[in-house]
Motif scaffolding. Structure first.
Motif, PDB file in Angstrom:
ATOM      1  N   ILE B  28     -18.481  82.050  41.845  1.00  0.00           N
ATOM      2  CA  ILE B  28     -17.437  82.556  42.758  1.00  0.00           C
ATOM      3  C   ILE B  28     -17.415  81.742  44.040  1.00  0.00           C
ATOM      4  CG2 ILE B  28     -16.816  84.497  44.233  1.00  0.00           C
ATOM      5  CD1 ILE B  28     -17.854  86.320  41.958  1.00  0.00           C
ATOM      6  N   LEU B  29     -18.616  81.471  44.575  1.00  0.00           N
ATOM      7  CA  LEU B  29     -18.674  80.688  45.813  1.00  0.00           C
ATOM      8  C   LEU B  29     -18.050  79.309  45.610  1.00  0.00           C
ATOM      9  CD1 LEU B  29     -22.284  81.562  47.035  1.00  0.00           C
ATOM     10  CD2 LEU B  29     -20.159  81.978  48.295  1.00  0.00           C
ATOM     11  N   THR B  30     -18.234  78.806  44.419  1.00  0.00           N
ATOM     12  CA  THR B  30     -17.708  77.471  44.143  1.00  0.00           C
ATOM     13  C   THR B  30     -16.209  77.492  43.908  1.00  0.00           C
ATOM     14  OG1 THR B  30     -19.802  76.811  43.179  1.00  0.00           O
ATOM     15  CG2 THR B  30     -17.878  75.480  42.621  1.00  0.00           C
ATOM     16  N   SER B  31     -15.789  78.433  43.122  1.00  0.00           N
ATOM     17  CA  SER B  31     -14.383  78.434  42.710  1.00  0.00           C
ATOM     18  C   SER B  31     -13.468  78.965  43.803  1.00  0.00           C
ATOM     19  CB  SER B  31     -14.214  79.245  41.429  1.00  0.00           C
ATOM     20  OG  SER B  31     -14.602  80.582  41.670  1.00  0.00           O
ATOM     21  N   VAL B  32     -13.965  79.885  44.588  1.00  0.00           N
ATOM     22  CA  VAL B  32     -13.137  80.440  45.651  1.00  0.00           C
ATOM     23  C   VAL B  32     -13.558  79.794  46.952  1.00  0.00           C
ATOM     24  CG1 VAL B  32     -12.221  82.546  46.655  1.00  0.00           C
ATOM     25  CG2 VAL B  32     -13.153  82.572  44.355  1.00  0.00           C
ATOM     26  N   GLN B  33     -13.234  78.541  47.031  1.00  0.00           N
ATOM     27  CA  GLN B  33     -13.691  77.789  48.183  1.00  0.00           C
ATOM     28  C   GLN B  33     -12.912  78.180  49.431  1.00  0.00           C
ATOM     29  OE1 GLN B  33     -12.804  73.698  48.246  1.00  0.00           O
ATOM     30  NE2 GLN B  33     -14.580  73.170  49.515  1.00  0.00           N
ATOM     31  N   ALA B  34     -13.586  78.051  50.524  1.00  0.00           N
ATOM     32  CA  ALA B  34     -12.896  78.315  51.791  1.00  0.00           C
ATOM     33  C   ALA B  34     -11.691  77.400  51.907  1.00  0.00           C
ATOM     34  CB  ALA B  34     -13.861  78.056  52.942  1.00  0.00           C
ATOM     35  N   PRO B  35     -10.670  77.806  52.632  1.00  0.00           N
ATOM     36  CA  PRO B  35      -9.459  76.999  52.736  1.00  0.00           C
ATOM     37  C   PRO B  35      -9.699  75.714  53.517  1.00  0.00           C
ATOM     38  CG  PRO B  35      -9.396  78.779  54.304  1.00  0.00           C
ATOM     39  CD  PRO B  35     -10.605  79.001  53.465  1.00  0.00           C
ATOM     40  N   GLU B  36      -8.806  74.791  53.291  1.00  0.00           N
ATOM     41  CA  GLU B  36      -8.867  73.508  54.009  1.00  0.00           C
ATOM     42  C   GLU B  36      -8.709  73.749  55.505  1.00  0.00           C
ATOM     43  OE1 GLU B  36      -8.999  69.224  53.898  1.00  0.00           O
ATOM     44  OE2 GLU B  36      -9.418  70.795  52.435  1.00  0.00           O
ATOM     45  N   VAL B  37      -9.596  73.165  56.245  1.00  0.00           N
ATOM     46  CA  VAL B  37      -9.479  73.222  57.698  1.00  0.00           C
ATOM     47  C   VAL B  37      -8.685  72.008  58.137  1.00  0.00           C
ATOM     48  CG1 VAL B  37     -10.731  73.151  59.861  1.00  0.00           C
ATOM     49  CG2 VAL B  37     -11.646  74.436  57.928  1.00  0.00           C
ATOM     50  N   THR B  38      -7.677  72.273  58.892  1.00  0.00           N
ATOM     51  CA  THR B  38      -6.839  71.168  59.352  1.00  0.00           C
ATOM     52  C   THR B  38      -7.185  70.836  60.789  1.00  0.00           C
ATOM     53  OG1 THR B  38      -5.063  71.904  57.905  1.00  0.00           O
ATOM     54  CG2 THR B  38      -4.480  70.381  59.689  1.00  0.00           C
ATOM     55  N   ALA B  39      -7.643  69.641  60.976  1.00  0.00           N
ATOM     56  CA  ALA B  39      -7.955  69.194  62.333  1.00  0.00           C
ATOM     57  C   ALA B  39      -6.671  68.916  63.084  1.00  0.00           C
ATOM     58  CB  ALA B  39      -8.815  67.940  62.276  1.00  0.00           C
ATOM     59  N   ASP B  40      -6.780  68.991  64.363  1.00  0.00           N
ATOM     60  CA  ASP B  40      -5.646  68.651  65.213  1.00  0.00           C
ATOM     61  C   ASP B  40      -5.261  67.197  64.929  1.00  0.00           C
ATOM     62  OD1 ASP B  40      -3.899  67.945  67.188  1.00  0.00           O
ATOM     63  OD2 ASP B  40      -5.089  68.767  68.838  1.00  0.00           O
ATOM     64  N   PRO B  41      -4.014  66.959  64.500  1.00  0.00           N
ATOM     65  CA  PRO B  41      -3.618  65.575  64.187  1.00  0.00           C
ATOM     66  C   PRO B  41      -3.811  64.624  65.358  1.00  0.00           C
ATOM     67  CG  PRO B  41      -1.969  67.142  63.444  1.00  0.00           C
ATOM     68  CD  PRO B  41      -2.941  67.919  64.260  1.00  0.00           C
ATOM     69  N   ALA B  42      -3.599  65.151  66.553  1.00  0.00           N
ATOM     70  CA  ALA B  42      -3.774  64.289  67.732  1.00  0.00           C
ATOM     71  C   ALA B  42      -5.226  63.859  67.863  1.00  0.00           C
ATOM     72  CB  ALA B  42      -3.332  65.033  68.990  1.00  0.00           C
ATOM     73  N   PHE B  43      -6.119  64.811  67.579  1.00  0.00           N
ATOM     74  CA  PHE B  43      -7.537  64.464  67.641  1.00  0.00           C
ATOM     75  C   PHE B  43      -7.872  63.423  66.578  1.00  0.00           C
ATOM     76  CE2 PHE B  43     -11.570  65.350  65.422  1.00  0.00           C
ATOM     77  CZ  PHE B  43     -12.431  64.774  66.346  1.00  0.00           C
ATOM     78  N   ARG B  44      -7.362  63.644  65.402  1.00  0.00           N
ATOM     79  CA  ARG B  44      -7.663  62.716  64.317  1.00  0.00           C
ATOM     80  C   ARG B  44      -7.177  61.299  64.665  1.00  0.00           C
ATOM     81  NH1 ARG B  44      -7.043  63.680  57.869  1.00  0.00           N
ATOM     82  NH2 ARG B  44      -7.412  61.542  57.230  1.00  0.00           N
ATOM     83  N   SER B  45      -5.986  61.216  65.210  1.00  0.00           N
ATOM     84  CA  SER B  45      -5.441  59.904  65.570  1.00  0.00           C
ATOM     85  C   SER B  45      -6.210  59.284  66.717  1.00  0.00           C
ATOM     86  CB  SER B  45      -3.969  60.040  65.959  1.00  0.00           C
ATOM     87  OG  SER B  45      -3.227  60.496  64.868  1.00  0.00           O
ATOM     88  N   GLN B  46      -6.523  60.125  67.682  1.00  0.00           N
ATOM     89  CA  GLN B  46      -7.237  59.610  68.843  1.00  0.00           C
ATOM     90  C   GLN B  46      -8.613  59.074  68.456  1.00  0.00           C
ATOM     91  OE1 GLN B  46      -6.370  59.046  71.884  1.00  0.00           O
ATOM     92  NE2 GLN B  46      -8.408  58.466  72.644  1.00  0.00           N
TER      93      GLN B  46
END
Lengths: 187, 708
Positions: B28-46
């Motif tokens: 269950i822990l494997t199959s019901v994985q936590a959702p994708e965390v989306t980083a702030d795009p500005a942070f990612r670009s910076q």
């Protein structure tokens, strides 16, 4: 599940990244999300996650020249840096407290499962994971969330595969003791 | 959320968990994985930008150490040896430009420059703009904007690399440039427009400080080595008479309104009234505490601070003075001394040249000298010469006649001509030194030399010079004001500083200031210099608030009568390191008695905005012409209305300028008088931008013969 290139391709890319900034940029593009996600899962604070993620990749850039392929995914090396960075962060911020005492951190921000997982039981499970001692939690996150092999987790955590298995086993057992029969209702 | 394909890892779980319930939980822990965390795009670009910047920097450092980085070839194409020879190039990726429909792998164009804000580049360093995708040359070149305005040439070394070189062959030294790619103008080879791009910012390294070369034309009146320092105005208005207190700490003078005034030598405080109005003449007591002064029909004493006014007599006087610490004065028929009245052998007419000696023992009156003790009169040959001054010891007389200046014993014996000049006034407060105004400047006669040596010590306006009895303070009148300075020549303290050594001191001094080291910077100042930097509204030694001093360079240097003079351009930057303001600071350096070269005087000009149209970077004199270098390429047609040379009186001088790129050449007018260069807003750069404010620069240090 993201589709990763073959290990041979990745090794080639890493070797290029030692000399070619653009290749390092490609590695960044490939691994940013998973490293950020992992870090966020540990610190539960966007600002802290950004700080640690920055540190991880900056260290990776500075150390990539010394990186040697051991047959494990490149991401294992990044996770290793991330684990250390998270631990260092807690150590430097609260030197008298172990990361295990930082469970309250999870209460400051939205848990990952609280954001998107509607199932109450699963949410309960992940919250229980967050209450585990740090080594157990790290091992479980890497195993169940990041889908890493035991050997790779062992490399990341600097432990033997057997020790990692023990950590995961104890973590799961502890959760089962607390959650009771709830997991059965997940599906 | 969907269950993940667990793949081969099920085997690991089976190994891990023997208990089916544990395996189920793990699944269950494997199959019901936590959702994708989306980083702030500005942070990612910076973060990506920062990483790329770091990566390029590291790569370039390795390349310079001899590494064989792959992009070495990219940035060192055939024929690029010229640029490759330039040290200090740092490859840094500055910009990531997102293209909505770009042809790149991930829709992104990377723009990198071979310059950065931190590392100064050589003036001949070409600027390379490297695009991650092939570009359209025409639109890309049209998008390039360079400030300050500079005519440039473009060269594409490959479809992704644009090399920019100034048409003149070099960028302006000591100048911060921005290179901008105008938004949406540049297009890729496939026609995708490049949106806004962060500009490249870089500073061109300085060239050696301009040191004027001697004029090829022999100077009619060569300026001798520096002999005056720390010129500063102590009072406004005119003075009919001036005298220093014996210690040189303050100056007493009769102002235009007839008041007896006292001004401090430093000029740090406004003058104060001591007596008057209506004061006609005065003399300071030997101890400097009291002044005797005469007004119409009265003679009085007063403390030099204005205290204790005391009328001695209600009588008209022709001269006042002191005998030891007692006042004495001269009427038309007698001399009133502390010991009694001495009758003259004949009545004196109003306006007669009458002067009591400094010790009050003798009186000069119309070609006669009366010894007030012996009552003996010494008659000088007739016709009598023009009396100028008593010697400090009251034994000799300075006078002028048709032959020039001469010195003789009080009885007229042993006359010696000390100068061919014919002047109406001189100061003789030191036994060995006479100063006077003549020949377009200040002159000094060294009486210890045999024969006495008369030479100009400073060019310019030094009317009514008065040297203090002790120390080095000199007072003089100039342009409706009363000024003070220190006379170095013939006195016991500082002397001129050699220009080359002074330049090194200036460099160290400015480095200490830019580095924020107050103690170190203070070490380059003498007492007067320290006063200048602590004067309210004066120059700031350190700048604790933004904008801060980021760099400085010499606009002009030369030897003047005041010492080695440097006009230093202080460039002030904001917190991001961008130049925002600039001002010129004039430093005068002297050599003190210990041999140390120190900043003796400093004065700031007005601040003006950086990048506000053409700005003067350096002025040098080459033979009979001034060479003025600007930071921008100029519009030649604007020079006539945008540049002036004016003399000391503000009168414009004829100009025949020539312009080439950013360099202006002006014929230097004949003579050594003070000249100022004035830049008016009418002077335009090649893009039509005028100078932001009127700017002027004293070129006196570049006078013929002034250079060292």
């Amino acid at each position: 599940m993201s589709s990763l290139p073959s290990h041979a391709d990745e090794v080639q890319l890493v070797e290029r990244a030692k000399r070619d900034p653009a290749a390092f940029g490609e590695l960044y593009d490939r691994h940013f999300s998973q490293i950020y996600r992992f870090v966020y899962s540990r610190v539960r604070d966007q600002s802290a996650a950004e700080d640690v993620t920055s540190e991880v990749f900056m260290k990776a850039l500075r150390g990539i020249g010394r990186y040697q392929d051991t047959g494990r995914p490149f991401s294992a090396w990044l996770y290793q840096i991330a684990v250390n960075a998270v631990n260092d962060r807690y150590r430097s911020q609260k030197p008298t407290e172990d990361i295990d005492s930082q469970v309250a951190v999870s209460d400051r921000g939205p848990a990952l499962d609280e954001v998107a997982i509607l199932n109450e039981e699963v949410r309960q499970i992940w919250r229980l994971v967050e209450t585990l001692p740090a080594p157990q939690r790290t091992a479980m996150v890497l195993k169940f969330q990041e889908d890493m092999k035991i050997d790779d987790i062992a490399a990341v955590m600097g432990k033997s595969p057997g020790a990692v298995k023990l950590l995961i086993h104890r973590g799961v057992t502890r959760i089962r003791e607390n959650v009771g029969a709830a997991p059965r209702r997940v599906r | 959320m969907s269950p993940r394909d667990f793949g081969g890892d099920f085997e690991e779980l089976d190994e891990l968990f023997s208990d089916p319930e544990d395996r189920r939980l793990a699944a269950i822990l494997t199959s019901v994985q936590a959702p994708e965390v989306t980083a702030d795009p500005a942070f990612r670009s910076q973060l990506r930008r920062e990483l790329m910047q770091e990566a390029w920097g590291r790569s370039e450092r390795r390349r310079r150490k001899g590494g064989g980085a792959f992009w070495r070839a990219l940035f060192t194409p055939p024929g690029f040896a010229w640029a490759g020879a330039v040290a200090g190039v740092v490859m840094i990726a500055l910009v990531v430009v997102a293209l909505s429909h770009g042809p790149g792998r991930d829709g992104t164009v990377y723009v990198t420059y071979n310059v950065d804000p931190i590392h100064p580049v050589a003036a001949v360093q070409p600027i390379e703009v490297k695009f991650s995708q092939p570009m359209d040359p025409t639109s890309t070149q049209a998008a390039v904007q360079i400030t300050p305005a500079t005519q440039v040439n473009f060269q594409w070394t490959d479809p992704t690399t644009l090399k920019i070189t100034p048409a003149s062959g070099s960028f302006a030294p000591n100048t911060q440039y921005t290179v901008n790619i105008a938004p949406t103008v540049a297009k890729t080879a496939t026609g995708a427009a490049v949106p806004a791009v962060k500009p490249a910012l870089f500073t061109v390294a300085p060239t050696p400080s301009p040191v004027p070369t001697p004029s090829a034309t022999p100077s009619v009146s060569p300026t001798p080595p520096a002999a005056i320092s720390g010129e500063h105005q102590v009072a406004s208005g005119s003075a009919s008479a001036m005298a220093w207190l014996p210690d040189g700490s303050a100056l007493l003078y009769i102002a235009g309104d007839g008041r007896l005034m006292k001004a401090s030598a430093s000029g740090s405080a406004p003058p104060v009234a001591v007596a008057g109005p209506g004061v006609l003449r005065f003399a300071v007591s030997p101890d400097g505490s009291t002044a005797i002064f005469a007004s119409a029909g009265a003679v009085s004493t007063v403390g030099v601070d204005g205290s204790k006014p005391n009328q001695l007599a209600a009588v008209a006087t022709l001269a006042v003075g002191w005998s030891a610490d007692k006042p004495e004065y001269v009427t038309d028929s007698s001399v009133v001394t502390p010991t009694g009245e001495v009758k003259l052998d004949h009545a004196l007419a109003a306006g007669s040249a009458v002067a009591l000696s400094p010790d009050g023992s003798r009186l000069w009156y119309g070609g006669h000298v009366l010894d007030l003790t012996s009552k003996k009169v010494s008659d000088w040959p007739s016709p009598p010469p023009t009396f100028l001054a008593w010697s400090p010891d009251s034994q000799r007389v300075l006078y002028s006649n048709a032959s020039g200046l001469a010195v003789a014993a009080f009885d007229g014996s042993s006359p010696v001509t000390v100068s061919g000049s014919v002047v109406s006034g001189a100061s003789w407060s030191r036994a060995s030194l006479i100063v006077y105004s003549g020949g377009g400047g200040l002159r000094a006669i060294d009486l210890t030399a045999a024969p006495p040596n008369d030479e100009q010590v400073a060019a310019g306006e030094y009317s009514q010079p008065v040297l203090a009895p002790a120390g080095q303070n000199l007072a003089f009148a100039r342009s409706g004001g009363i000024w003070a300075a220190r006379l170095l020549k013939g006195t016991t303290a500082s002397s001129a500083a050699p220009l080359d050594k002074a330049a090194a001191v200036v460099t160290s001094f400015m480095q200490a200031r830019a580095g924020g080291s107050a103690d170190q910077a203070q070490g380059f100042l003498d007492a007067q210099g320290r006063r200048d930097f602590t004067t309210q509204g004066g120059p700031q030694l350190l700048r604790s608030t933004t904008p801060k001093l980021s760099r400085s360079f010499t606009v002009l240097s030369g030897s003047t009568a005041s010492g080695a003079r440097f006009v230093e351009r202080l460039v002030l930057a904001d917190a991001a390191g961008k130049d925002v303001d600039q001002l010129d600071e004039t430093l005068t350096l002297v050599t003190d008695p210990s041999g140390a070269i120190l900043v003796d005087h400093a004065v700031d000009g007005a601040a003006f905005a950086y990048g506000g149209g053409p700005a003067v970077l350096a002025v040098t004199r080459d033979g009979n012409s001034y060479k003025v270098e600007f930071d921008s390429d100029l519009t030649p047609a604007s020079v006539a209305g945008g540049i002036r040379l004016v003399d000391a009186a503000g009168k414009p001088l004829a100009l025949q300028p020539s312009v080439q790129g950013r360099t202006l050449t002006l014929p230097a007018p004949a003579g050594a008088g003070p000249i100022r260069l004035v830049v008016l807003p009418g002077l335009k750069d090649k893009n039509g931008h005028g100078a932001a404010v009127e700017y002027d620069l004293d070129l006196s240090a570049l006078a013929p013969g002034a250079a060292s």
